[in-house]
Write an enzyme that holds these catalytic residues in place. Structure first.
Site, mmCIF file in Angstrom:
data_model
loop_
_atom_site.group_PDB
_atom_site.id
_atom_site.type_symbol
_atom_site.label_atom_id
_atom_site.label_comp_id
_atom_site.label_asym_id
_atom_site.label_seq_id
_atom_site.Cartn_x
_atom_site.Cartn_y
_atom_site.Cartn_z
ATOM 1 C CG HIS A 188 0.593 2.133 8.193
ATOM 2 N ND1 HIS A 188 1.499 2.065 9.202
ATOM 3 C CD2 HIS A 188 1.271 2.582 7.128
ATOM 4 C CE1 HIS A 188 2.692 2.441 8.762
ATOM 5 N NE2 HIS A 188 2.568 2.760 7.506
ATOM 6 C CD GLU A 189 -0.534 2.915 3.486
ATOM 7 O OE1 GLU A 189 -0.109 3.988 3.059
ATOM 8 O OE2 GLU A 189 0.212 1.974 3.783
ATOM 9 C CD GLU B 249 6.280 4.530 6.166
ATOM 10 O OE1 GLU B 249 5.221 4.109 6.653
ATOM 11 O OE2 GLU B 249 6.305 5.110 5.070
ATOM 12 C CB ALA C 18 -0.913 0.005 1.213
ATOM 13 C CG MET C 19 2.597 4.928 -2.272
ATOM 14 S SD MET C 19 4.007 5.022 -1.122
ATOM 15 C CE MET C 19 4.218 6.800 -1.029
ATOM 16 C CD GLU C 20 2.994 6.845 2.431
ATOM 17 O OE1 GLU C 20 4.104 7.352 2.614
ATOM 18 O OE2 GLU C 20 2.849 5.623 2.231
ATOM 19 C CG ASN C 21 0.509 7.637 -3.857
ATOM 20 O OD1 ASN C 21 1.720 7.711 -3.881
ATOM 21 N ND2 ASN C 21 -0.148 6.543 -4.215
ATOM 22 C CG HIS D 250 1.655 7.491 5.795
ATOM 23 N ND1 HIS D 250 2.913 7.918 6.088
ATOM 24 C CD2 HIS D 250 1.690 6.159 5.889
ATOM 25 C CE1 HIS D 250 3.665 6.872 6.317
ATOM 26 N NE2 HIS D 250 2.954 5.805 6.213
#
EC number: 3.4.11.-
Length: 854
Positions: A265-266, A299, A230-233, A269
């Protein structure tokens, strides 16, 4: 300037100074400096200080299926083959998509426009403000989607998705939340759970941090294939779809909790934080680290908030139990073997480090554990107050860990409830800038606590000296009463209040509820009293502290600080232990998964069987009752969903008749009616022992179900394993033969079958002979990778030079000379390990003999 796709010099121009119409500076040369990873533009004219110029660049990049930068991926939706384009920019892939300065400290606003096929939708960080049409030179019609100017952010947070997905939506506090996924997944309600929790978690984080979410929309996109998990863009969070989807028929235990953790979590961010699967990223997006050496600020903080957010939306046991079992305990095991600190120097990261290597458990789990400790000694109220100040001060800019320490110090200085023994920076640098962590040794007679770095004494060279000192918060308890927090700020210190009387009821417990990131080594006197207390009144010690006590003593045994007998003394009370997460850590230490077959063939097995079963029966019967009558009632028992399988598998492995009967019953029910499926929580164990205590009929049924068209991937994996549990040698041999057949199995299953069989007590020899007999055939398909895998398992059984020679003869005939050397070393170290293990098991057996009837 970084770029992987700048064209020749004709594609670049410098206009300006802007105050002079038509002014421009001519470009002399554009060259790529491969070593420095930069593009260099040489100008013919001089730039004038204090004036503004516009740099225009033409660039192009390649679209590949490598899941980095801008990539495309193929997938199936409603039986149709489809494609999409998406991005992953962290840490330095933005330069593959557009020329940029992609250091995290460089922030800018972005104006993004995407030209795409009209049948697709384009998504980016910001909402679309215009959708128009344009024709190309061939007369084909294209859609142009223009997005609103972004907030100020680092390049690694820019994001693009071009897809023909559907979405579900709802609005929370004026923020439009959309979850995008394959049409059939949306239609079937697979992303509804993620939609239900995203808004509440965002609101929870806003409230707890007192910081508003700064974007008007949040898109979560579930990609069939995404390498980062997963990526928090900012505003466009991308997930691997398995981490965001909840299937109504899904039997995977803990799926909802996992989604809650990842989303939390994401989202963490979106403010600046981030978690292992999904981040809300207040930490990271709103405030970004100056350089990657402080990645843990993103993180670690996000991982900490992930647990707060997930437990807010999903019913779970107390937060400290989950946090310790999933985060602190595993990283304590790992951290003592890793030679890097949480925050490395910027020069070191820019020099020898691969940036990708920073995205590891030290960054995530140690970062979260240190944050947990910090919040504990500050109090959550002051910690949140400091974070709010920090986020507001550095919104849309960058910070390093010292900036965070400064803001915490400001909050500490403005109150008088919490007193610290040193400045916040000095305390925290001792935890973030040094490798590893300390072990505290308490002497009850003198009340002295000594600290040293926790290192493996069995491997340590006597010449090594370590002078690392930490400033350590010590939460402690005496005879069941909590005591005021105290600090150890030097290598050794006397605490008169910790001296005990001669009464065996006078005991002390340090690091209560694992509030600090360290291990504790008690003297024999206190351990004896604690063991006695556990037998008489285990609940006098909080559950997390019982877990930690047991985990610490076994880790101290492994690392040569205390004898194994000392650790075993603390297991005598276990008949009164009703917490599954504590039983799990006991069983993992006494019966490690990879040593089951080794232990089965050792004299320790019958003693272990008698000693452990006597203590396991109460908790086993408690859960067996649910399995027999109503396993669905365990749906909200989080630790049962995660750890019940290990308990059941151990009971069956120890030969508990009721467990074997239970497995037979459930397996027989399934055989009689394949609709009557075995509960997923325990399916692997029940199938294994259903086959083990059965005959060829049971094995053949597993084979039939493996080949059944409706079998899911998870079930196929379970059955592949279960078929290796057979107790008849001929069945195992037949299974291995089946594995050679291209028509019966896909090629990647063959090595899995061999690995399963070789790790079983009776399969070990059969699999080895099978590999040596069929090596010419196997080597074509699998090469030496299979051989290395098999050898690793075989190594556990090597006890004598004769056995090593036998293996060596085969390897000499099959391997190249350079590989033989590595194999010889591997076998030698396996032999030494096994000699050490046999010595240890002899001690365990001797202790069990004396204590088995207690």
């Amino acid at each position: 300037l970084h770029s992987a796709g700048l064209r020749s010099r004709g594609a670049a121009a410098v206009r300006g100074p802007l105050s002079e119409p038509g002014a421009a500076v001519e470009l002399a040369e554009l060259r790529h400096d491969e070593a420095g990873e930069v593009a260099v533009l040489e100008l013919r004219g001089r730039l004038r200080a204090g004036h503004r110029y516009v740099l225009q660049l033409g660039f192009q990049g390649r679209l590949e299926e490598d899941l980095e930068g801008l990539f495309f991926t193929r997938y199936t939706d409603r039986q149709q083959s489809s494609m999409l384009i998406a991005s992953q920019m962290e840490p330095t892939y933005a330069r593959r998509v557009y020329p940029c300065f992609d250091e995290p400290a460089m922030k800018a606003t972005f104006n993004i426009r995407i030209i795409h096929d009209p049948s697709y939708v384009a998504l980016s960080n910001m909402p679309a403000i215009d959708v128009s049409e344009v024709k190309d030179e061939n007369g084909s019609l294209w859609t142009v989607t223009t997005f609103n100017t972004s907030l100020k952010m680092s390049t690694y947070l820019t994001a693009f998705v071009i897809c023909d997905f559907d979405y579900v939506t709802r609005t929370e506090r004026g923020n439009e939340i959309r979850i995008w996924a394959r049409k059939e997944a949306v239609e079937n309600g697979f992303v509804d759970y993620a939609l239900n929790i995203t808004g509440p978690i965002l609101s929870f984080l806003e409230d707890i941090l007192n910081v508003s979410y700064p974007l008007p929309k949040t898109d979560l996109v579930a990609l069939p294939d995404f390498g980062a998990g997963a990526m928090e863009n900012w505003g466009l969070i991308i997930f691997q779809e398995a981490l965001l989807m909840n299937f109504p028929s899904d039997e995977f235990p803990g799926r909802k909790a996992m989604i809650a953790f990842i989303v939390s979590h994401e989202l963490g961010h979106q403010a600046h934080l981030r978690y292992f699967f999904f981040q809300l990223k207040w930490f990271g997006n709103l405030v970004t680290m100056n350089w990657w050496n402080d990645l843990w600020l993103n993180e670690g903080l996000a991982s900490y908030f992930e647990y707060l957010g997930a437990t807010f939306v999903e019913p779970m046991p107390s937060l400290d139990k989950i946090f310790y079992a999933h985060i602190v305990q595993p990283i304590l095991r790992e951290d003592s073997e890793i030679a890097r600190s949480l925050s490395e120097s910027e020069d070191k990261i820019k020099g020898s480090f691969s940036l990708m290597s920073l995205f590891d458990n030290i960054t995530y789990s140690k970062g979260a554990s240190i944050t947990w400790m910090l919040s504990g000694f500050l109090t959550e109220k002051l910690f949140m107050r400091a974070l709010t100040l920090y986020l507001k001060e550095f919104s849309f800019s960058n910070a390093n860990q010292d900036d965070l320490w400064t803001h915490i110090q400001m909050v500490i200085d403005a109150q008088d409830e919490v007193q610290l023994p040193a400045p916040v920076k000095q305390i925290m640098d001792s935890w973030t800038c040094q490798n590893g962590f300390p072990v505290l040794t308490l002497n009850l007679t003198t009340g002295t606590i000594r600290q040293e770095q926790f290192l493996n004494k069995n491997n340590r060279k006597s010449t090594d000296t370590y002078n690392n000192t930490w400033i350590i918060p010590i939460s402690w308890m005496r005879n069941g009463s909590s005591q005021p927090l105290t600090w150890l700020d030097k290598s050794s210190k006397m605490f008169p209040e910790m001296q005990v009387s001669e009464s065996e009821h006078d005991w002390i417990l340090l690091n209560v509820n694992l509030s600090g990131y360290y291990r504790v080594n008690y003297d024999q006197l206190n351990l004896k009293r604690l063991a006695c207390l556990l037998e008489n009144d285990p609940k006098a010690i909080p559950a997390v502290s019982r877990f930690q006590l047991i985990d610490d003593v076994f880790a101290l045994t492994d690392f040569g600080y205390i004898p194994i007998e000392t650790a075993l003394e603390l297991t005598k009370y276990l008949a009164r232990e009703d917490e599954l997460f504590i039983w799990n850590v006991v069983l993992l230490n006494l019966i490690p998964d990879n040593l089951e077959s080794t232990l089965k063939n050792h004299e320790v097995y019958p003693l272990l069987k008698k000693y452990l079963l006597k203590r396991m029966l109460p908790i086993y019967h408690y859960y067996a009752g649910f399995i027999r009558q109503n396993i669905d009632a365990l749906e909200n028992d989080y630790f049962a969903r995660v750890y019940l399988e290990k308990l059941l598998a151990t009971a069956c492995w120890l030969g508990l008749q009721d467990c074997l009967d239970l497995s037979s019953e459930l397996y027989a029910k399934w055989r009689d009616n394949p609709e009557h499926k075995i509960p997923f929580l325990i399916r692997r164990t029940v199938c294994c022992y259903g086959v083990a205590v059965g005959s060829d009929k049971e094995w053949n049924f597993a084979w039939e179900m493996y080949n059944h068209t409706d079998s899911t991937e998870e079930d196929k994996d379970i059955l592949l394993y279960a078929m290796s549990c057979a107790k008849e040698s001929w069945l195992l041999y037949r299974y291995l033969q089946y594995g050679l057949s291209d028509t019966l199995f896909s090629s990647n299953c063959t090595s899995v079958i061999i690995s399963h069989v070789v790790s079983k007590d009776i399969g070990n020899r059969i699999a080895w002979e099978f590999v040596t007999e069929n090596w010419p055939l196997l080597s074509q398909g699998y090469g030496h990778e299979l051989l290395h895998d098999v050898l690793k398992v075989m190594g556990r059984f090597v006890k004598t030079d004769v056995q090593i020679q036998e293996l060596q003869v085969f390897y000499n005939a099959t391997l190249e000379e350079d590989e033989r050397e590595a194999i010889t070393m591997l076998l030698e170290s396996a032999k030494l390990e096994n000699i050490e293990r046999r010595k240890l098991l002899k001690k365990v057996a001797s202790w069990l003999e004396k204590n088995v009837d207690d």
